[in-house]
Design an enzyme around this catalytic site. Structure first.
Site, PDB file in Angstrom:
ATOM      1  N   ASP A 148      -2.632  -5.330   6.706  1.00  0.00           N
ATOM      2  CA  ASP A 148      -3.189  -6.240   5.715  1.00  0.00           C
ATOM      3  C   ASP A 148      -2.027  -6.983   5.063  1.00  0.00           C
ATOM      4  OD1 ASP A 148      -4.976  -7.513   4.061  1.00  0.00           O
ATOM      5  OD2 ASP A 148      -5.203  -5.835   2.671  1.00  0.00           O
TER       6      ASP A 148
ATOM      7  N   HIS B  13      -3.421  -1.464  -2.294  1.00  0.00           N
ATOM      8  CA  HIS B  13      -4.492  -0.594  -1.789  1.00  0.00           C
ATOM      9  C   HIS B  13      -4.503   0.698  -2.578  1.00  0.00           C
ATOM     10  CE1 HIS B  13      -4.141  -2.652   2.389  1.00  0.00           C
ATOM     11  NE2 HIS B  13      -4.742  -3.405   1.502  1.00  0.00           N
TER      12      HIS B  13
ATOM     13  N   SER C 202       0.867  -1.184   0.000  1.00  0.00           N
ATOM     14  CA  SER C 202       0.000   0.000   0.000  1.00  0.00           C
ATOM     15  C   SER C 202       0.898   1.226   0.000  1.00  0.00           C
ATOM     16  CB  SER C 202      -1.030  -0.046   1.137  1.00  0.00           C
ATOM     17  OG  SER C 202      -0.454   0.223   2.385  1.00  0.00           O
TER      18      SER C 202
END
Ligand SMILES: C[S@@+](CC[C@H](N)C(=O)[O-])C[C@H]1O[C@@H](n2cnc3c(N)ncnc32)[C@H](O)[C@@H]1O
Lengths: 281, 192
Positions: free
Chosen positions: B136, B43, B16
């Protein structure tokens, strides 16, 4: 191999997924055998984790013995996440390119297959109302999950969800404000009941049942992604048999008819979004 | 130490915040023909549908696409998880999409993509976690290793945002912890 690790680590294998769908089918008739393995397996693992069930045998036993528990399972296993005006560019194209075509017809029949808690239907109703076409439509909205259908029928949306819906409506560039169509009741918003008049909600299982009549437009968005290719083909042929030549099929933004058995029966024409016109008889 | 490379069927990459420059560098440094499909779960801003593929494509040596549901996975492509969908792999070597609840506030979720790749490819998978601002991927990469795959984490010291690689290292023992240049070398090395 039997999944019996700690609940957080629970992993069930392909043969266990099959065992579960076989048991469900034998006891209750529902057919999950052609759901996409990746998401169906994940839904099963999630359900077992939440229910703190650590083995597939225990899950199956409880489902067979307890119809109430099974009903709960059924509600939890489907993915019901939805939004109003999801993919605003799709709805703009519907409004700008498809509605003028449909408006040439005397009556317009629409089927929302897999309508979940109703947001997609409300979107359609608001769009039709803004186009002045509400009086000539008849809408059938179906889903396998009777709980979400009840919510859809009630016309209620959790107020917390409205922010996202508003945002989507803004990029749809509707000619009013979304709040114009809703009335606040505590923590929920109720859609203007007059909008719901043309709609019939009914239970329908795409995996087991066929066509429910002839339509000018079938929408089935973000539903077939939960099916494997075989079931997708079967469902698409149900839709195709519900559409006369010149009628329309709309599918989700990240779905495609490429590689499906009905591909030759449909053409995209000059639609940029996933709206197809039936070209064969 | 890099031992004899195994024939990987896929490489799955998660990242991300801060991963974009690394990904573009990777994509522009792959030697073609690159035979292993890349699956990217990054992301990004919600509800922004376009622009990302184009941005990643500018310097890429392989084609970058957002796969549609049930699209077949082929070598020579980098597949980017589309905005607002989870991306999974089916056993028949094609993708599936899903709109399930967000995981760690993310859709696409790196955990979901990694777990499903691990399940499908077992020891024929390389999982890579890059720079990122949340956790994540930590669960997913542990699963990849547990299914027999190889795992690689960008060195947190070299990552723009260390949270994600650090969480990945804390969740399991990765096979490799590499700088972005070493990641590129490794990806080219395994492309036999
Ligand atoms: C993610 S929702 C999609 C809602 C809406 N169409 C949209 O795009 O926002 C998927 C819906 O498909 C329904 N569904 C799953 N399997 C079904 C089946 N066999 N027959 C009919 N509906 C099904 C689920 O209950 C769920 O409400």
């Amino acid at each position: 191999m039997e999944g019996s690790l700690s609940t957080n680590e629970l992993t069930i294998g392909v043969s266990e997924v099959r065992r579960i769908s076989r048991a469900v089918q034998e006891s209750y008739g529902f057919d999950f055998s052609n759901y996409a393995l990746s998401s169906f397996r994940r839904r099963l693992e999630r359900f077992m984790r939440l229910q703190k069930i650590t083995s597939v045998s225990v899950l199956i036993e409880r489902m067979i013995k307890d119809p109430v528990f099974f009903n709960f399972f059924l509600k939890e296993i489907t993915v019901n996440v939805t939004e109003m005006f999801r993919d605003s560019s799709f709805w703009r194209e519907m409004r700008d390119k498809l509605l003028p075509e449909l408006n040439k017809r005397y009556r317009i029949k629409i089927w929302h297959a897999g309508c979940s808690s109703g947001e997609e239907v409300y979107t359609m109703l608001i769009m039709l109302s803004e186009a002045g076409m509400l009086d000539k439509v008849r809408i059938t909205a179906t889903d396998i999950n009777s709980d979400v259908l009840k919510v859809a029928q009630s016309g209620l949306i959790d107020a917390k969800k409205m922010e996202l819906n508003q945002k989507n409506y803004s990029s749809f560039l509707g000619n009013s404000s979304l709040t114009h169509y809703f009335k606040r009741e505590d923590n929920t918003m109720r859609i203007d009941p007059r909008l719901l008049r043309p709609v019939t909600f009914q239970e329908h299982d795409l995996a087991r049942e066929g066509s429910i009549g002839g339509f000018d437009l079938v929408l089935c968005r973000n539903v077939m992604i939960y099916f494997n290719k075989d079931l997708q083909n079967r469902v698409l042929s149900t839709f195709s048999s519900s559409l006369a030549r010149g009628s329309y099929l709309a599918i989700g933004t990240m779905e495609s008819l490429d590689g499906t058995l009905v591909k030759a029966q449909f053409a995209k024409g000059n639609f940029r979004e996933n709206i197809y016109r039936k070209t064969s008889q | 130490m890099i031992s004899r490379p195994t024939p990987y069927k896929a490489i799955v990459i998660g990242g991300s915040a801060g991963s974009f420059p690394v990904i573009t560098k990777v994509l522009s440094s792959l030697k073609t023909p690159y035979r292993i499909p890349l699956i990217l779960c990054l992301h990004r801003l919600k509800h922004v549908r376009s622009g990302f593929v184009e941005a990643l494509s500018i310097k890429s040596n392989i084609k970058v696409v957002e796969p549609f549901d049930k699209q077949t996975i082929k070598p020579g492509f980098a597949y980017l998880a589309p905005a607002n969908y989870h991306l999974s792999i089916e056993l028949g070597n094609h993708f599936s999409l899903s709109t399930e609840e967000m995981v760690s506030y993310s859709r696409p979720s790196i955990d979901i993509t990694f777990e499903s790749c691990g399940f499908a490819y077992k020891q024929k998978l390389l999982g890579v976690i890059l720079s990122g601002a949340n956790k994540d991927g930590a669960h997913g990469i542990r699963k990849v290793k547990a299914y027999g795959g190889t795992t690689l984490v960008q060195d947190p010291m070299e990552s723009k945002v260390a949270t994600m690689p650090t969480a990945a290292i804390e969740s399991h023992k990765p096979n490799h912890i590499y700088s972005s240049q070493k990641i590129i070398d490794f990806l080219n090395l395994i492309n036999r």
